[in-house]
Scaffold this motif. Structure first.
Motif, PDB file in Angstrom:
ATOM      1  N   GLU A  45      40.512  45.663  26.925  1.00  0.00           N
ATOM      2  CA  GLU A  45      39.855  44.354  26.849  1.00  0.00           C
ATOM      3  C   GLU A  45      38.827  44.306  27.962  1.00  0.00           C
ATOM      4  OE1 GLU A  45      42.404  41.004  27.456  1.00  0.00           O
ATOM      5  OE2 GLU A  45      42.774  40.742  25.333  1.00  0.00           O
ATOM      6  N   ASN A  46      37.827  43.458  27.808  1.00  0.00           N
ATOM      7  CA  ASN A  46      36.769  43.373  28.822  1.00  0.00           C
ATOM      8  C   ASN A  46      37.306  42.946  30.178  1.00  0.00           C
ATOM      9  OD1 ASN A  46      35.160  43.952  26.694  1.00  0.00           O
ATOM     10  ND2 ASN A  46      34.150  41.971  26.602  1.00  0.00           N
ATOM     11  N   SER A  47      36.625  43.390  31.219  1.00  0.00           N
ATOM     12  CA  SER A  47      37.007  43.004  32.579  1.00  0.00           C
ATOM     13  C   SER A  47      35.849  43.288  33.520  1.00  0.00           C
ATOM     14  CB  SER A  47      38.229  43.812  33.028  1.00  0.00           C
ATOM     15  OG  SER A  47      38.490  43.590  34.398  1.00  0.00           O
ATOM     16  N   THR A  48      35.674  42.425  34.472  1.00  0.00           N
ATOM     17  CA  THR A  48      34.755  42.704  35.589  1.00  0.00           C
ATOM     18  C   THR A  48      35.556  42.825  36.878  1.00  0.00           C
ATOM     19  OG1 THR A  48      32.917  41.573  34.526  1.00  0.00           O
ATOM     20  CG2 THR A  48      32.780  41.809  36.920  1.00  0.00           C
ATOM     21  N   ARG A  49      36.196  41.715  37.293  1.00  0.00           N
ATOM     22  CA  ARG A  49      36.899  41.666  38.573  1.00  0.00           C
ATOM     23  C   ARG A  49      38.064  42.648  38.650  1.00  0.00           C
ATOM     24  NH1 ARG A  49      34.421  37.144  37.662  1.00  0.00           N
ATOM     25  NH2 ARG A  49      35.107  37.680  35.592  1.00  0.00           N
ATOM     26  N   THR A  50      38.941  42.600  37.675  1.00  0.00           N
ATOM     27  CA  THR A  50      40.173  43.403  37.769  1.00  0.00           C
ATOM     28  C   THR A  50      39.836  44.887  37.760  1.00  0.00           C
ATOM     29  OG1 THR A  50      41.216  41.637  36.504  1.00  0.00           O
ATOM     30  CG2 THR A  50      42.484  43.657  36.782  1.00  0.00           C
ATOM     31  N   LYS A  51      38.982  45.290  36.835  1.00  0.00           N
ATOM     32  CA  LYS A  51      38.671  46.721  36.706  1.00  0.00           C
ATOM     33  C   LYS A  51      37.972  47.236  37.961  1.00  0.00           C
ATOM     34  CE  LYS A  51      36.819  49.966  33.292  1.00  0.00           C
ATOM     35  NZ  LYS A  51      35.824  50.760  33.980  1.00  0.00           N
ATOM     36  N   LEU A  52      36.956  46.513  38.388  1.00  0.00           N
ATOM     37  CA  LEU A  52      36.186  47.030  39.524  1.00  0.00           C
ATOM     38  C   LEU A  52      36.933  46.889  40.841  1.00  0.00           C
ATOM     39  CD1 LEU A  52      32.621  46.047  38.369  1.00  0.00           C
ATOM     40  CD2 LEU A  52      33.626  48.307  38.460  1.00  0.00           C
ATOM     41  N   MET A  98      46.610  49.399  33.116  1.00  0.00           N
ATOM     42  CA  MET A  98      46.250  49.099  31.724  1.00  0.00           C
ATOM     43  C   MET A  98      46.062  47.606  31.472  1.00  0.00           C
ATOM     44  SD  MET A  98      48.120  50.045  28.109  1.00  0.00           S
ATOM     45  CE  MET A  98      47.931  51.813  28.252  1.00  0.00           C
ATOM     46  N   ARG A  99      45.012  47.287  30.736  1.00  0.00           N
ATOM     47  CA  ARG A  99      44.810  45.947  30.189  1.00  0.00           C
ATOM     48  C   ARG A  99      44.799  46.071  28.676  1.00  0.00           C
ATOM     49  NH1 ARG A  99      40.429  41.488  32.028  1.00  0.00           N
ATOM     50  NH2 ARG A  99      42.016  41.317  33.657  1.00  0.00           N
ATOM     51  N   HIS A 100      45.512  45.151  28.017  1.00  0.00           N
ATOM     52  CA  HIS A 100      45.583  45.207  26.550  1.00  0.00           C
ATOM     53  C   HIS A 100      45.791  43.804  25.993  1.00  0.00           C
ATOM     54  CE1 HIS A 100      46.477  46.663  22.539  1.00  0.00           C
ATOM     55  NE2 HIS A 100      46.087  47.860  22.932  1.00  0.00           N
ATOM     56  N   SER A 129      50.839  37.791  30.640  1.00  0.00           N
ATOM     57  CA  SER A 129      51.129  38.323  31.978  1.00  0.00           C
ATOM     58  C   SER A 129      49.898  38.951  32.640  1.00  0.00           C
ATOM     59  CB  SER A 129      52.247  39.371  31.840  1.00  0.00           C
ATOM     60  OG  SER A 129      52.662  39.818  33.097  1.00  0.00           O
ATOM     61  N   HIS A 130      49.671  38.579  33.895  1.00  0.00           N
ATOM     62  CA  HIS A 130      48.586  39.161  34.703  1.00  0.00           C
ATOM     63  C   HIS A 130      49.095  39.186  36.152  1.00  0.00           C
ATOM     64  CE1 HIS A 130      44.752  40.474  35.992  1.00  0.00           C
ATOM     65  NE2 HIS A 130      43.968  39.547  35.475  1.00  0.00           N
ATOM     66  N   PRO A 131      50.056  40.054  36.422  1.00  0.00           N
ATOM     67  CA  PRO A 131      50.746  39.962  37.714  1.00  0.00           C
ATOM     68  C   PRO A 131      49.857  40.194  38.934  1.00  0.00           C
ATOM     69  CG  PRO A 131      51.403  41.957  36.520  1.00  0.00           C
ATOM     70  CD  PRO A 131      50.618  41.117  35.573  1.00  0.00           C
ATOM     71  N   THR A 132      48.876  41.092  38.841  1.00  0.00           N
ATOM     72  CA  THR A 132      48.063  41.332  40.045  1.00  0.00           C
ATOM     73  C   THR A 132      47.163  40.130  40.341  1.00  0.00           C
ATOM     74  OG1 THR A 132      46.281  42.550  38.899  1.00  0.00           O
ATOM     75  CG2 THR A 132      48.131  43.848  39.734  1.00  0.00           C
ATOM     76  N   GLN A 133      46.776  39.383  39.292  1.00  0.00           N
ATOM     77  CA  GLN A 133      45.997  38.156  39.524  1.00  0.00           C
ATOM     78  C   GLN A 133      46.869  37.126  40.245  1.00  0.00           C
ATOM     79  OE1 GLN A 133      42.627  37.425  38.660  1.00  0.00           O
ATOM     80  NE2 GLN A 133      42.958  35.599  39.897  1.00  0.00           N
ATOM     81  N   ALA A 134      48.119  36.977  39.800  1.00  0.00           N
ATOM     82  CA  ALA A 134      49.008  36.009  40.451  1.00  0.00           C
ATOM     83  C   ALA A 134      49.264  36.416  41.902  1.00  0.00           C
ATOM     84  CB  ALA A 134      50.327  35.906  39.682  1.00  0.00           C
ATOM     85  N   HIS A 249      39.818  29.543  40.733  1.00  0.00           N
ATOM     86  CA  HIS A 249      39.540  29.933  39.341  1.00  0.00           C
ATOM     87  C   HIS A 249      39.642  31.458  39.296  1.00  0.00           C
ATOM     88  CE1 HIS A 249      37.764  30.431  35.438  1.00  0.00           C
ATOM     89  NE2 HIS A 249      37.423  29.174  35.316  1.00  0.00           N
ATOM     90  N   PRO A 250      40.408  32.002  38.346  1.00  0.00           N
ATOM     91  CA  PRO A 250      40.547  33.468  38.323  1.00  0.00           C
ATOM     92  C   PRO A 250      39.265  34.178  37.883  1.00  0.00           C
ATOM     93  CG  PRO A 250      41.602  32.472  36.402  1.00  0.00           C
ATOM     94  CD  PRO A 250      41.182  31.341  37.295  1.00  0.00           C
ATOM     95  N   GLY A 251      38.350  33.421  37.233  1.00  0.00           N
ATOM     96  CA  GLY A 251      37.176  34.054  36.643  1.00  0.00           C
ATOM     97  C   GLY A 251      37.576  34.783  35.363  1.00  0.00           C
ATOM     98  N   PRO A 252      36.640  35.013  34.451  1.00  0.00           N
ATOM     99  CA  PRO A 252      35.268  34.533  34.489  1.00  0.00           C
ATOM    100  C   PRO A 252      35.190  33.037  34.194  1.00  0.00           C
ATOM    101  CG  PRO A 252      35.695  35.683  32.422  1.00  0.00           C
ATOM    102  CD  PRO A 252      36.925  35.843  33.246  1.00  0.00           C
ATOM    103  N   ILE A 253      34.157  32.403  34.764  1.00  0.00           N
ATOM    104  CA  ILE A 253      33.984  30.955  34.587  1.00  0.00           C
ATOM    105  C   ILE A 253      33.028  30.686  33.419  1.00  0.00           C
ATOM    106  CG2 ILE A 253      33.000  28.878  35.664  1.00  0.00           C
ATOM    107  CD1 ILE A 253      33.784  30.067  38.382  1.00  0.00           C
TER     108      ILE A 253
HETATM  109  N1   CP Z   1      40.425  37.372  36.608  1.00  0.00           N
HETATM  110  C1   CP Z   1      40.187  38.397  35.776  1.00  0.00           C
HETATM  111  O1   CP Z   1      41.121  39.007  35.232  1.00  0.00           O
HETATM  112  O2   CP Z   1      38.861  38.692  35.609  1.00  0.00           O
HETATM  113  P1   CP Z   1      38.323  39.885  34.711  1.00  0.00           P
HETATM  114  O3   CP Z   1      38.674  39.555  33.292  1.00  0.00           O
HETATM  115  O4   CP Z   1      36.863  39.940  34.956  1.00  0.00           O
HETATM  116  O5   CP Z   1      39.020  41.137  35.148  1.00  0.00           O
END
Ligand code: CP
Length: 296
Positions: A45-52, A98-100, A129-134, A249-253
Protein backbone atom coordinates in the motif's frame (compact mmCIF):
# COMPACT_ATOMS: atom_id res chain seq x y z
CA UNK A 1 12.46 -10.32 20.65
CA UNK A 2 9.47 -11.42 18.64
CA UNK A 3 7.49 -10.21 15.63
CA UNK A 4 5.83 -6.82 16.04
CA UNK A 5 2.34 -7.33 14.62
CA UNK A 6 0.00 -5.65 17.12
CA UNK A 7 0.40 -3.34 20.11
CA UNK A 8 -1.35 -6.02 22.18
CA UNK A 9 1.78 -8.17 21.67
CA UNK A 10 3.86 -5.74 23.75
CA UNK A 11 4.01 -5.37 27.54
CA UNK A 12 4.30 -1.98 29.23
CA UNK A 13 7.90 -2.89 30.09
CA UNK A 14 8.70 -3.54 26.43
CA UNK A 15 7.06 -0.29 25.33
CA UNK A 16 9.02 1.60 28.00
CA UNK A 17 12.22 -0.03 26.73
CA UNK A 18 11.45 1.06 23.16
CA UNK A 19 10.75 4.58 24.46
CA UNK A 20 14.04 4.86 26.34
CA UNK A 21 16.07 3.35 23.52
CA UNK A 22 14.47 5.69 20.97
CA UNK A 23 15.30 8.58 23.27
CA UNK A 24 18.95 7.47 23.39
CA UNK A 25 19.02 7.46 19.59
CA UNK A 26 17.43 10.88 19.48
CA UNK A 27 19.96 12.29 21.93
CA UNK A 28 22.82 10.61 20.04
CA UNK A 29 24.03 8.75 23.12
CA UNK A 30 23.47 5.32 21.54
CA UNK A 31 25.06 4.23 18.29
CA UNK A 32 24.42 0.80 16.80
CA UNK A 33 25.99 -0.96 13.89
CA UNK A 34 24.18 -3.92 12.32
CA UNK A 35 26.33 -4.45 9.21
CA UNK A 36 25.52 -8.17 9.18
CA UNK A 37 21.76 -7.67 9.23
CA UNK A 38 19.49 -7.75 6.17
CA UNK A 39 16.07 -6.15 6.04
CA UNK A 40 13.50 -6.09 3.24
CA UNK A 41 10.76 -3.48 3.01
CA UNK A 42 7.56 -4.79 1.39
CA UNK A 43 4.93 -2.11 0.91
CA UNK A 44 1.76 -3.28 -0.83
CA UNK A 45 0.00 0.00 0.00
CA UNK A 46 1.19 3.56 -0.53
CA UNK A 47 3.37 5.20 2.10
CA UNK A 48 5.58 8.22 2.53
CA UNK A 49 6.38 8.59 6.24
CA UNK A 50 6.48 4.95 7.33
CA UNK A 51 8.47 3.65 4.38
CA UNK A 52 11.04 6.41 4.29
CA UNK A 53 11.48 6.59 8.05
CA UNK A 54 12.08 2.83 8.14
CA UNK A 55 14.69 3.33 5.40
CA UNK A 56 16.27 6.23 7.28
CA UNK A 57 16.33 4.16 10.47
CA UNK A 58 17.93 1.24 8.59
CA UNK A 59 20.60 3.53 7.15
CA UNK A 60 21.36 4.99 10.56
CA UNK A 61 21.71 1.48 12.02
CA UNK A 62 23.92 0.38 9.06
CA UNK A 63 21.46 -2.40 8.19
CA UNK A 64 21.59 -3.77 4.63
CA UNK A 65 18.18 -2.82 3.27
CA UNK A 66 16.24 -4.08 0.25
CA UNK A 67 13.17 -2.64 -1.42
CA UNK A 68 10.68 -5.29 -2.57
CA UNK A 69 8.74 -4.11 -5.59
CA UNK A 70 5.63 -6.25 -6.05
CA UNK A 71 5.20 -5.13 -9.68
CA UNK A 72 8.62 -6.37 -10.78
CA UNK A 73 8.69 -9.40 -8.48
CA UNK A 74 7.79 -12.99 -9.27
CA UNK A 75 4.40 -12.43 -7.66
CA UNK A 76 3.56 -11.29 -11.19
CA UNK A 77 4.50 -14.76 -12.47
CA UNK A 78 2.03 -16.43 -10.13
CA UNK A 79 4.18 -17.09 -7.06
CA UNK A 80 2.14 -16.71 -3.88
CA UNK A 81 3.16 -14.51 -0.99
CA UNK A 82 3.87 -17.43 1.37
CA UNK A 83 6.41 -18.85 -1.05
CA UNK A 84 7.87 -15.41 -1.62
CA UNK A 85 8.35 -14.90 2.12
CA UNK A 86 9.93 -18.32 2.59
CA UNK A 87 12.35 -17.62 -0.25
CA UNK A 88 13.28 -14.23 1.20
CA UNK A 89 13.90 -15.96 4.51
CA UNK A 90 15.98 -18.64 2.76
CA UNK A 91 18.03 -15.95 1.01
CA UNK A 92 18.92 -14.61 4.44
CA UNK A 93 16.60 -11.71 5.27
CA UNK A 94 16.42 -11.09 9.01
CA UNK A 95 13.58 -8.58 9.15
CA UNK A 96 10.56 -8.10 6.90
CA UNK A 97 8.83 -4.74 7.20
CA UNK A 98 5.43 -5.14 5.60
CA UNK A 99 2.41 -2.97 4.86
CA UNK A 100 -0.69 -4.63 3.43
CA UNK A 101 -4.37 -3.82 2.98
CA UNK A 102 -5.42 -7.14 4.55
CA UNK A 103 -6.13 -7.00 8.31
CA UNK A 104 -4.76 -10.47 9.09
CA UNK A 105 -2.28 -11.44 6.39
CA UNK A 106 0.91 -10.18 8.07
CA UNK A 107 0.06 -12.08 11.26
CA UNK A 108 -0.67 -15.24 9.26
CA UNK A 109 2.57 -14.96 7.28
CA UNK A 110 4.58 -14.38 10.44
CA UNK A 111 3.22 -17.57 11.99
CA UNK A 112 3.96 -19.71 8.93
CA UNK A 113 7.50 -18.87 7.83
CA UNK A 114 9.32 -22.11 7.13
CA UNK A 115 12.72 -21.22 8.60
CA UNK A 116 11.39 -19.11 11.49
CA UNK A 117 14.54 -17.06 11.20
CA UNK A 118 12.89 -13.88 10.05
CA UNK A 119 11.04 -11.32 12.13
CA UNK A 120 8.08 -9.33 10.82
CA UNK A 121 7.31 -5.72 11.59
CA UNK A 122 3.78 -4.63 10.72
CA UNK A 123 4.05 -1.26 8.96
CA UNK A 124 0.26 -0.97 8.70
CA UNK A 125 -2.32 -3.70 8.11
CA UNK A 126 -5.76 -2.88 6.71
CA UNK A 127 -7.89 -0.95 9.13
CA UNK A 128 -6.80 -2.74 12.28
CA UNK A 129 -3.15 -2.26 13.22
CA UNK A 130 -0.25 0.20 12.84
CA UNK A 131 1.91 -0.50 15.88
CA UNK A 132 4.96 1.58 14.95
CA UNK A 133 2.71 4.63 14.42
CA UNK A 134 1.19 4.15 17.88
CA UNK A 135 4.65 3.76 19.40
CA UNK A 136 5.90 6.97 17.79
CA UNK A 137 2.73 8.80 18.85
CA UNK A 138 3.25 7.54 22.39
CA UNK A 139 6.90 8.62 22.26
CA UNK A 140 5.85 12.10 21.09
CA UNK A 141 3.18 12.49 23.79
CA UNK A 142 5.29 11.07 26.61
CA UNK A 143 8.19 13.36 25.79
CA UNK A 144 5.81 16.31 26.04
CA UNK A 145 3.70 15.34 29.05
CA UNK A 146 6.01 12.85 30.86
CA UNK A 147 3.05 11.20 32.64
CA UNK A 148 0.03 10.37 30.48
CA UNK A 149 -2.09 8.77 33.19
CA UNK A 150 -4.32 11.78 33.94
CA UNK A 151 -4.32 13.20 30.43
CA UNK A 152 -7.23 13.17 28.01
CA UNK A 153 -6.95 12.50 24.30
CA UNK A 154 -9.74 13.09 21.80
CA UNK A 155 -9.30 11.11 18.59
CA UNK A 156 -11.43 12.65 15.88
CA UNK A 157 -12.37 11.43 12.42
CA UNK A 158 -12.74 8.16 10.61
CA UNK A 159 -12.23 5.90 13.64
CA UNK A 160 -13.90 2.91 11.99
CA UNK A 161 -11.32 2.57 9.21
CA UNK A 162 -8.28 3.80 11.14
CA UNK A 163 -5.52 1.37 12.10
CA UNK A 164 -3.81 4.34 13.77
CA UNK A 165 -6.80 4.86 16.09
CA UNK A 166 -7.04 1.16 16.94
CA UNK A 167 -3.33 0.82 17.77
CA UNK A 168 -3.24 4.10 19.70
CA UNK A 169 -6.25 3.10 21.77
CA UNK A 170 -4.66 -0.27 22.59
CA UNK A 171 -1.44 1.41 23.66
CA UNK A 172 -2.78 4.43 25.53
CA UNK A 173 -5.17 2.26 27.56
CA UNK A 174 -2.08 0.52 28.98
CA UNK A 175 -0.92 3.90 30.34
CA UNK A 176 -4.25 4.94 31.84
CA UNK A 177 -4.90 7.81 29.45
CA UNK A 178 -8.53 8.96 29.22
CA UNK A 179 -9.56 8.21 25.64
CA UNK A 180 -12.40 9.89 23.78
CA UNK A 181 -13.42 9.23 20.20
CA UNK A 182 -15.34 11.83 18.25
CA UNK A 183 -17.05 10.98 14.97
CA UNK A 184 -20.40 10.86 13.25
CA UNK A 185 -22.16 7.52 13.75
CA UNK A 186 -21.01 6.25 10.35
CA UNK A 187 -17.32 6.61 11.37
CA UNK A 188 -17.56 5.21 14.93
CA UNK A 189 -17.20 1.52 14.04
CA UNK A 190 -17.13 -1.19 16.68
CA UNK A 191 -17.02 0.36 20.15
CA UNK A 192 -14.05 -0.48 22.38
CA UNK A 193 -14.28 -0.94 26.17
CA UNK A 194 -12.81 1.90 28.17
CA UNK A 195 -13.30 4.49 25.41
CA UNK A 196 -15.85 7.32 25.61
CA UNK A 197 -17.66 8.02 22.35
CA UNK A 198 -18.97 11.43 21.28
CA UNK A 199 -20.84 12.79 18.29
CA UNK A 200 -20.66 16.41 19.50
CA UNK A 201 -17.35 18.21 18.94
CA UNK A 202 -17.75 20.80 21.70
CA UNK A 203 -18.31 18.12 24.35
CA UNK A 204 -15.49 15.91 23.05
CA UNK A 205 -12.94 18.74 22.92
CA UNK A 206 -13.73 20.11 26.39
CA UNK A 207 -10.58 19.96 28.58
CA UNK A 208 -8.81 17.67 26.11
CA UNK A 209 -5.01 17.72 26.41
CA UNK A 210 -4.45 16.10 23.02
CA UNK A 211 -6.50 16.30 19.84
CA UNK A 212 -5.53 13.60 17.38
CA UNK A 213 -7.05 14.08 13.92
CA UNK A 214 -7.44 11.23 11.46
CA UNK A 215 -7.67 11.14 7.70
CA UNK A 216 -10.92 9.99 6.13
CA UNK A 217 -9.85 6.74 4.48
CA UNK A 218 -11.68 7.08 1.17
CA UNK A 219 -9.95 3.97 -0.18
CA UNK A 220 -11.59 1.80 2.53
CA UNK A 221 -15.07 3.36 2.44
CA UNK A 222 -17.81 1.68 0.45
CA UNK A 223 -20.84 3.73 1.50
CA UNK A 224 -21.70 7.30 0.42
CA UNK A 225 -20.36 9.91 2.85
CA UNK A 226 -21.68 13.47 3.07
CA UNK A 227 -18.34 15.31 3.25
CA UNK A 228 -19.97 18.73 3.58
CA UNK A 229 -21.78 17.52 6.67
CA UNK A 230 -18.57 16.03 8.06
CA UNK A 231 -16.64 19.26 7.48
CA UNK A 232 -19.38 21.39 9.02
CA UNK A 233 -19.57 19.35 12.22
CA UNK A 234 -16.15 17.75 12.71
CA UNK A 235 -13.44 19.70 10.89
CA UNK A 236 -10.75 21.09 13.24
CA UNK A 237 -10.51 24.86 12.95
CA UNK A 238 -8.65 27.63 14.79
CA UNK A 239 -11.96 28.48 16.44
CA UNK A 240 -12.82 25.05 17.84
CA UNK A 241 -9.30 23.81 18.74
CA UNK A 242 -8.97 24.12 22.53
CA UNK A 243 -6.36 26.65 23.65
CA UNK A 244 -3.03 24.93 24.33
CA UNK A 245 -4.20 21.54 23.06
CA UNK A 246 -1.50 19.31 21.64
CA UNK A 247 -2.53 18.72 18.02
CA UNK A 248 -1.51 15.46 16.37
CA UNK A 249 -2.12 13.80 13.01
CA UNK A 250 -0.42 10.63 11.72
CA UNK A 251 -0.46 11.94 8.14
CA UNK A 252 -1.17 12.09 5.32
CA UNK A 253 -3.45 15.09 5.86
CA UNK A 254 -6.38 15.93 3.62
CA UNK A 255 -6.20 19.70 4.02
CA UNK A 256 -9.56 21.42 4.46
CA UNK A 257 -11.25 18.10 5.18
CA UNK A 258 -10.30 16.88 8.67
CA UNK A 259 -8.30 20.06 9.44
CA UNK A 260 -8.74 23.53 8.01
CA UNK A 261 -5.54 24.40 6.15
CA UNK A 262 -4.77 27.53 8.18
CA UNK A 263 -4.58 25.50 11.41
CA UNK A 264 -1.49 23.86 9.95
CA UNK A 265 0.30 27.21 9.96
CA UNK A 266 -0.14 27.65 13.72
CA UNK A 267 2.25 26.67 16.51
CA UNK A 268 -0.08 23.80 17.52
CA UNK A 269 0.54 22.03 14.23
CA UNK A 270 4.32 21.78 14.69
CA UNK A 271 3.68 18.60 16.67
CA UNK A 272 2.63 16.84 13.48
CA UNK A 273 6.10 17.08 11.96
CA UNK A 274 7.62 16.14 15.31
CA UNK A 275 5.63 12.91 15.06
CA UNK A 276 7.18 12.17 11.66
CA UNK A 277 10.67 12.94 12.96
CA UNK A 278 10.22 10.75 16.04
CA UNK A 279 9.21 7.85 13.81
CA UNK A 280 12.84 7.43 12.78
CA UNK A 281 14.09 7.06 16.39
CA UNK A 282 11.28 4.71 17.38
CA UNK A 283 11.82 2.48 14.34
CA UNK A 284 15.56 2.48 15.04
CA UNK A 285 14.84 1.31 18.59
CA UNK A 286 12.54 -1.50 17.45
CA UNK A 287 14.93 -2.90 14.83
CA UNK A 288 17.95 -2.42 17.09
CA UNK A 289 16.30 -4.47 19.84
CA UNK A 290 15.23 -7.20 17.41
CA UNK A 291 18.66 -7.55 15.87
CA UNK A 292 20.54 -7.31 19.16
CA UNK A 293 18.49 -10.24 20.48
CA UNK A 294 19.99 -12.32 17.63
CA UNK A 295 23.50 -11.03 18.09
CA UNK A 296 23.30 -9.30 14.72
N1 CP B 1 1.29 7.75 9.09
C1 CP B 1 1.53 6.97 8.02
O1 CP B 1 1.43 5.74 8.09
O2 CP B 1 1.89 7.66 6.89
P1 CP B 1 2.26 6.97 5.51
O3 CP B 1 1.02 6.31 5.00
O4 CP B 1 2.75 8.07 4.64
O5 CP B 1 3.32 5.95 5.78
Amino acid sequence: MKHLINIEDLTVEEINKIYFRANEFEKGIRKSNHINAHCVNMFFENSTRTKLSFEMAQNKLHINKYDFNADTSSLNKGEDLYDTINNLSAIGMNIIVMRHSDNNLIKELSSKTYFQEVLFINAGSGSNSHPTQALLDFYTMKKHFLDLSQKTITIVGDIAHSRVAHSNIALLKKYGMKIRCLAPEYFIGEKIDGVEYFTNLKEAFENADVIMALRIQKERIQEHIDFDDYIKNYQITKENLPYGAYLMHPGPINKDVEIKADVLETQNARTILTQARNGVYVRMAIMDMMLASWGL
